[in-house]
Write a protein that holds these residues in place. Structure first.
Motif, mmCIF file in Angstrom:
data_model
loop_
_atom_site.group_PDB
_atom_site.id
_atom_site.type_symbol
_atom_site.label_atom_id
_atom_site.label_comp_id
_atom_site.label_asym_id
_atom_site.label_seq_id
_atom_site.Cartn_x
_atom_site.Cartn_y
_atom_site.Cartn_z
ATOM 1 N N THR A 193 -41.598 9.095 -32.881
ATOM 2 C CA THR A 193 -40.914 7.902 -32.377
ATOM 3 C C THR A 193 -39.400 7.974 -32.537
ATOM 4 O O THR A 193 -38.651 7.595 -31.629
ATOM 5 C CB THR A 193 -41.433 6.651 -33.106
ATOM 6 O OG1 THR A 193 -42.851 6.569 -32.949
ATOM 7 C CG2 THR A 193 -40.782 5.390 -32.561
ATOM 8 N N ASP B 212 -51.143 9.346 -33.255
ATOM 9 C CA ASP B 212 -52.041 10.363 -32.695
ATOM 10 C C ASP B 212 -51.360 11.721 -32.562
ATOM 11 O O ASP B 212 -52.020 12.721 -32.275
ATOM 12 C CB ASP B 212 -52.536 9.929 -31.305
ATOM 13 C CG ASP B 212 -53.485 8.741 -31.374
ATOM 14 O OD1 ASP B 212 -54.083 8.533 -32.451
ATOM 15 O OD2 ASP B 212 -53.619 8.035 -30.363
ATOM 16 N N ALA C 271 -45.982 11.201 -23.568
ATOM 17 C CA ALA C 271 -46.600 9.946 -23.137
ATOM 18 C C ALA C 271 -47.798 9.529 -23.997
ATOM 19 O O ALA C 271 -48.711 8.860 -23.511
ATOM 20 C CB ALA C 271 -47.029 10.057 -21.680
ATOM 21 N N LEU C 272 -47.846 9.906 -25.257
ATOM 22 C CA LEU C 272 -48.950 9.488 -26.119
ATOM 23 C C LEU C 272 -48.946 7.971 -26.279
ATOM 24 O O LEU C 272 -47.895 7.350 -26.442
ATOM 25 C CB LEU C 272 -48.839 10.149 -27.495
ATOM 26 C CG LEU C 272 -49.077 11.659 -27.570
ATOM 27 C CD1 LEU C 272 -48.918 12.123 -29.013
ATOM 28 C CD2 LEU C 272 -50.449 12.033 -27.044
ATOM 29 N N GLY C 273 -50.130 7.378 -26.286
ATOM 30 C CA GLY C 273 -50.223 5.933 -26.420
ATOM 31 C C GLY C 273 -49.906 5.446 -27.818
ATOM 32 O O GLY C 273 -49.370 4.361 -28.001
ATOM 33 N N ASP C 274 -50.224 6.248 -28.829
ATOM 34 C CA ASP C 274 -50.022 5.866 -30.223
ATOM 35 C C ASP C 274 -49.328 7.020 -30.934
ATOM 36 O O ASP C 274 -49.818 8.154 -30.929
ATOM 37 C CB ASP C 274 -51.361 5.562 -30.889
ATOM 38 C CG ASP C 274 -51.213 5.012 -32.300
ATOM 39 O OD1 ASP C 274 -50.101 5.111 -32.866
ATOM 40 O OD2 ASP C 274 -52.199 4.502 -32.850
ATOM 41 N N TYR D 132 -45.667 16.308 -25.700
ATOM 42 C CA TYR D 132 -46.572 15.264 -25.209
ATOM 43 C C TYR D 132 -45.823 13.937 -25.195
ATOM 44 O O TYR D 132 -46.015 13.088 -26.076
ATOM 45 C CB TYR D 132 -47.812 15.153 -26.101
ATOM 46 C CG TYR D 132 -48.398 16.488 -26.507
ATOM 47 C CD1 TYR D 132 -49.176 17.229 -25.619
ATOM 48 C CD2 TYR D 132 -48.150 17.022 -27.772
ATOM 49 C CE1 TYR D 132 -49.707 18.460 -25.989
ATOM 50 C CE2 TYR D 132 -48.672 18.248 -28.143
ATOM 51 C CZ TYR D 132 -49.435 18.963 -27.250
ATOM 52 O OH TYR D 132 -49.951 20.180 -27.617
ATOM 53 N N LYS E 139 -43.182 15.108 -29.522
ATOM 54 C CA LYS E 139 -42.580 14.262 -28.491
ATOM 55 C C LYS E 139 -42.154 15.089 -27.286
ATOM 56 O O LYS E 139 -42.332 14.666 -26.126
ATOM 57 C CB LYS E 139 -41.382 13.517 -29.070
ATOM 58 C CG LYS E 139 -40.699 12.575 -28.080
ATOM 59 C CD LYS E 139 -41.606 11.417 -27.713
ATOM 60 C CE LYS E 139 -40.903 10.408 -26.815
ATOM 61 N NZ LYS E 139 -41.757 9.254 -26.468
#
Length: 493
Positions: free
Chosen positions: A67, A291, A285-288, A283, A280
């Motif tokens: 994040t 994960d 577009a990870l939802g959480d 990937y 990041k």
């Protein structure tokens, strides 16, 4: 997945086997609760690192890196800074006190009894820490075996409870060392270089991601400050951490081993943030964000190696869960249940039996709570805020300010805890303000009431100073010869 299953199976069998071996070592109360106070620097630094670097530091640390980039390291960095501060300033004194709990330290310093308030707060904190770590098993076992969440909690929790009940701190220490080695290899030497390489190296990551991902303050100054107060200072006073300090063979071992552990935590913090940063880039577009760890492990690592890294994550969860469980058991037997015993001190055999039963009951309770409570993170936040807001000032004041009194400490604990709870009700559980207001109220109450009340009796301070120097308070002999005896030669709690 056969190779991964084999690695995980060997890991679980090894943990249970080590726990069974620990059964032979846990013969006395000191053995069961603090590993006989016999750990050398390597075992001490390994077990200290294992207990503080749990699921939040591993899976959560990678998620924060996903994040916020490298700034996501601040959560674990504050843990490392707390460990460094604890061992640089206080570890030598804590080892010389030769107690089992934080509350016993408060009793020695202030005289009288402070264990009821401090013991209840510490009990709630360690129980919720156990529950949170137990709940995290659901994620790992779902990734490994595709089992339902409740089954994952039951499996992981049962393993931790089994080896903790068998050998107490000896089993936990030995399993922690194995977990520390697995965690170091899996996270630092396998996943970190693989993730950075897959992301194109540091140049590739810089070309793919926004520059904010490489700024140390992108997570926000207020968040960093709150991490320092909550986790950095929380590590200065947590029963789960102090109980590891009490396992050191000598004050020098505690200081040196603890500083090594603190530096290791700093390296672990940076590693987790960089793994998350690479995830990041790979990937986006990870939802959480949480994960990120499981996705990058499953996608990038070959069979067998993947099992090793997942075992490393499992190690992080188990070491924190077992450390919190034995801490909760120790507070229960030493600070709470002891008040209801009328027969005086228990012998070693009875004491170990009581500790085993208590550990089993609390472990089963933690598994049950983890299965039915949805927002355990919120509950842990409450426990951490009350721990720091309610107890920090009284504990650090007792260690650093001679004028602090028992009345000041008690009012400080009550004022800080009440203000934290009220502030969380008003501002919300996730707000930063409760910890600020709680600490301020606790500090003001401690200083004002201490100055307005009579000084701590000189006999109490003399006995305290003798214990801090590692001497018997009456005869000037090493405290090792009178371990666990509070001032006045009264029976040990």
């Amino acid at each position: 997945m056969v190779a991964d299953y084999a690695v995980i199976g060997l890991y679980i069998a090894g943990m249970i086997g080590i726990g069974w071996f620990g059964l032979r070592l846990a013969k006395t109360k000191s053995d069961y609760l603090v590993a006989g106070r016999r750990l050398g620097w390597f075992m001490y630094s390994g077990t200290m690192s294992a207990v503080v670097l749990g699921g939040a530091s591993t899976i959560g640390g990678v998620g924060l890196g996903y994040t916020h980039g490298v700034s996501g390291a601040w959560l674990v960095l504050t843990i490392g800074l707390g460990i460094l501060l604890l061992h640089a300033l206080f570890a030598r004194r804590l080892v010389r006190l030769r107690v089992y709990t934080v509350s016993q330290m408060l009793d020695l310093r202030y005289g009288g009894s402070s264990t009821t308030i401090a013991g209840v707060v510490m009990w709630g904190y360690t129980l919720m820490l156990t529950v949170t770590s137990t709940l995290s098993f659901a994620t790992i076992f779902n990734v490994l075996f595709d089992v339902p969440s409740l089954a994952g909690i039951a499996i992981g929790g049962a393993i931790v409870v089994l080896y903790s009940v068998l050998g107490g701190m000896w089993s936990i220490t030995l399993t922690d060392i194995a977990q520390f080695v697995i965690k170091t290899i899996g996270i630092l030497f396998v996943l970190l270089p693989v993730a950075i390489s897959a992301g194109g190296g540091f140049d590739g990551l810089a070309a793919t991601l926004d520059p904010s991902y490489f700024a140390l303050d992108s997570i926000g100054g207020a968040t960093i400050f709150t991490y320092v107060l909550t986790y950095g200072f929380g590590l200065l006073i947590g029963q789960d951490i102090w109980q590891r300090v009490f396992t050191a063979r000598t004050p020098r071992v505690a200081t040196g081993g603890g500083i090594v552990s603190g530096v290791y935590c700093l390296a672990y913090a940076v590693a987790g943030a960089l793994i998350g940063t690479a995830a990041k880039a790979l990937y986006p577009a990870l939802g959480d964000a949480d994960d990120a760890f499981a996705v990058i492990v499953e996608d990038l690592l070959p069979p067998g190696v993947r099992g090793l890294v997942l075992a490393a994550a499992l190690s992080a969860l188990m070491s924190t869960a077992s450390g919190a469980l034995i801490a909760c058991s120790t507070v229960s037997t030493t600070d709470i249940l002891a008040r209801f015993r009328r027969s005086g001190n228990e012998g070693d055999e009875a004491s170990v039996r009581t500790s085993r039963i208590t550990t089993l009951v609390l472990g089963v309770a933690a598994i049950g709570i983890a299965m039915v409570v949805d927002d355990v993170v919120a509950a842990l936040t409450v426990a951490y805020n009350i721990l720091v807001g309610g107890l920090l000032v009284a504990i650090l004041g007792g260690l650093t300010w001679r004028r602090g009194t028992r009345a000041g400490a008690l009012v400080s604990m009550i004022a800080g805890s009440v203000v934290v709870v009220v502030s969380m009700i008003v501002a919300g559980l996730s707000a930063n303000e409760p910890i600020y207001y709680g600490l301020l109220a606790s500090l003001v109450a401690y200083v004002v009431v201490s100055l307005l009340t009579p000084r701590t009796p000189e006999a109490v301070l003399t006995a305290w100073n003798a214990r801090v120097r590692g001497e018997d308070e009456n005869e000037g002999v090493p405290a090792a010869e009178n371990a666990g005896t509070p001032p006045g030669n009264a029976p040990a709690p």
